[in-house]
Design a protein around this motif. Structure first.
Motif, PDB file in Angstrom:
ATOM      1  N   UNK B  75       1.095  -1.357   0.030  1.00  0.00           N
ATOM      2  CA  UNK B  75       0.053   0.202   0.264  1.00  0.00           C
ATOM      3  C   UNK B  75       1.375   1.023  -0.361  1.00  0.00           C
ATOM      4  N   UNK B  76       2.149   0.817   0.045  1.00  0.00           N
ATOM      5  CA  UNK B  76       3.279   2.330  -0.072  1.00  0.00           C
ATOM      6  C   UNK B  76       3.901   2.578  -1.337  1.00  0.00           C
ATOM      7  N   UNK B  77       3.120   1.722  -2.150  1.00  0.00           N
ATOM      8  CA  UNK B  77       3.695   1.855  -3.662  1.00  0.00           C
ATOM      9  C   UNK B  77       1.808   2.476  -4.065  1.00  0.00           C
ATOM     10  N   UNK B  78       1.775   3.900  -4.599  1.00  0.00           N
ATOM     11  CA  UNK B  78       1.087   4.892  -4.800  1.00  0.00           C
ATOM     12  C   UNK B  78       0.891   5.667  -6.231  1.00  0.00           C
ATOM     13  N   UNK B  79       0.189   5.402  -6.920  1.00  0.00           N
ATOM     14  CA  UNK B  79       0.129   5.637  -8.652  1.00  0.00           C
ATOM     15  C   UNK B  79       1.302   7.680  -8.066  1.00  0.00           C
ATOM     16  N   UNK B  80       1.467   8.189  -9.379  1.00  0.00           N
ATOM     17  CA  UNK B  80       2.675   8.860  -9.586  1.00  0.00           C
ATOM     18  C   UNK B  80       1.023  10.765  -9.453  1.00  0.00           C
ATOM     19  N   UNK B  81       1.312  11.365  -8.631  1.00  0.00           N
ATOM     20  CA  UNK B  81       0.825  12.417  -8.466  1.00  0.00           C
ATOM     21  C   UNK B  81      -0.546  12.554 -10.230  1.00  0.00           C
TER      22      UNK B  81
END
Lengths: 212, 97
Positions: B75-81
């Motif tokens: 979950x620490x892996x998120x889409x770049x803004x």
């Protein structure tokens, strides 16, 4: 001033409502779809392209989305199908899956590694792991094992939903998921022992391996 | 674990209504139990075992910790803004936003 025909007004209204609904229901899944795309492609650039394509396709097909099914699961299906098609490897991929299924999915019930006595049950050990080493070991799993693990343990999909996304029977999903967890637990334990964080057979609370 | 479960484990109290399932039976479905895939009655029987079994409980805790660490790491892996902006721009380009 020319009045807009009623049919056009209705079409505009339907488009606006469709857009609002898509934005409200699908866009919150962007992180989850990107994460899934990243685990499929192994590349940030490819994952971004795949995510964008997934959302464009989902938007085009929004009328086909059946309310009541989980939108995240539906997006994962589109994402995976796009990935397989884009790589032009769909056919070969399915052959590989079928080959692996014959060997890997037939076997005894797979229990967690702590239930077999190979490794002591130790919550503190897992809690102490660094995220990067966990991600590294997840990335090492075969795609057939990695995908069900992520869809279940991270995204919270049911076995039936995973079966739909990955196009395999529920029994196969269970077998792969349980094996994935077992393999990952074994790999993390081996990594900790090799790195000197843990002595073989010890618990994290017993302290690090003594220098020899 | 519920307070009732804790007290039952502490005093080794078993329900008289249903025979307790064995460790082997409980462990055989531990994945389905934690994944919420058992029906209500099966779930209750397995929960009743884990609530009072001192032998199984550390393993159950370890399994829950394992899943939590996988979730935490991923979950620490998120889409770049900028990807969100890019997707919105692509949707706008097809005329819906």
């Amino acid at each position: 001033m020319r009045r807009e025909p009623a049919a056009e007004t209705a079409r505009r209204g339907a488009r606006a409502s469709r857009g609002t609904s898509f934005e409200a229901e699908a866009l919150p899944c962007l992180d989850a779809v990107y994460r899934f795309a990243l685990r499929l492609t192994g590349s940030e650039t490819e994952a971004e392209d795949l995510t964008q394509e997934t959302f464009l396709k989902a938007h085009r097909s929004w009328g086909q989305y059946t309310s009541g099914t989980r939108v995240k699961s539906w997006l994962f299906t589109i994402c995976r199908n796009t990935f397989l098609r884009d790589r032009a490897r769909s056919r070969r991929h399915r052959e590989i899956v079928a080959e692996r299924s014959r060997g890997a999915d037939s076997g005894d019930a797979v229990q967690p590694v702590w239930a077999t006595g190979e490794m002591p049950p130790d919550a503190a050990f897992f809690t102490s792991l660094v995220d990067d080493s966990v991600l590294e070991e997840i990335a090492r799993l075969d795609e057939d094992f990695r995908v069900p693990l992520l869809l279940s343990d991270v995204e919270g999909l049911t076995y039936a939903e995973i079966a739909e996304v990955t196009e395999v029977p529920v029994g196969t999903v269970k077998s792969r998921l349980f094996r994935a967890r077992r393999r990952l637990q074994e790999a993390l334990y081996a990594y900790a022992v090799e790195s000197g964080f843990l002595r073989p057979g010890a618990r994290a609370s017993d302290g690090p391996k003594e220098a020899t | 674990m519920t307070l009732f479960g804790f007290l039952r484990r502490l005093f080794g109290v078993r329900s008289e209504a249903e025979p307790m399932i064995s460790c082997e039976e409980a462990l055989a479905v531990v994945h389905e139990y934690l994944d919420g895939e058992l029906d209500a009655s099966q779930h209750e029987r397995v929960r009743a075992h884990f609530d009072v079994c001192a032998r199984c409980y550390p393993g159950l805790q370890a399994e829950e910790a394992f899943r939590a660490v996988v979730r935490r790491a991923e979950e620490g892996c998120t889409a770049p803004p900028e990807l969100r902006e890019r997707v919105l721009a692509a949707l706008a380009a097809v005329g819906e936003y």
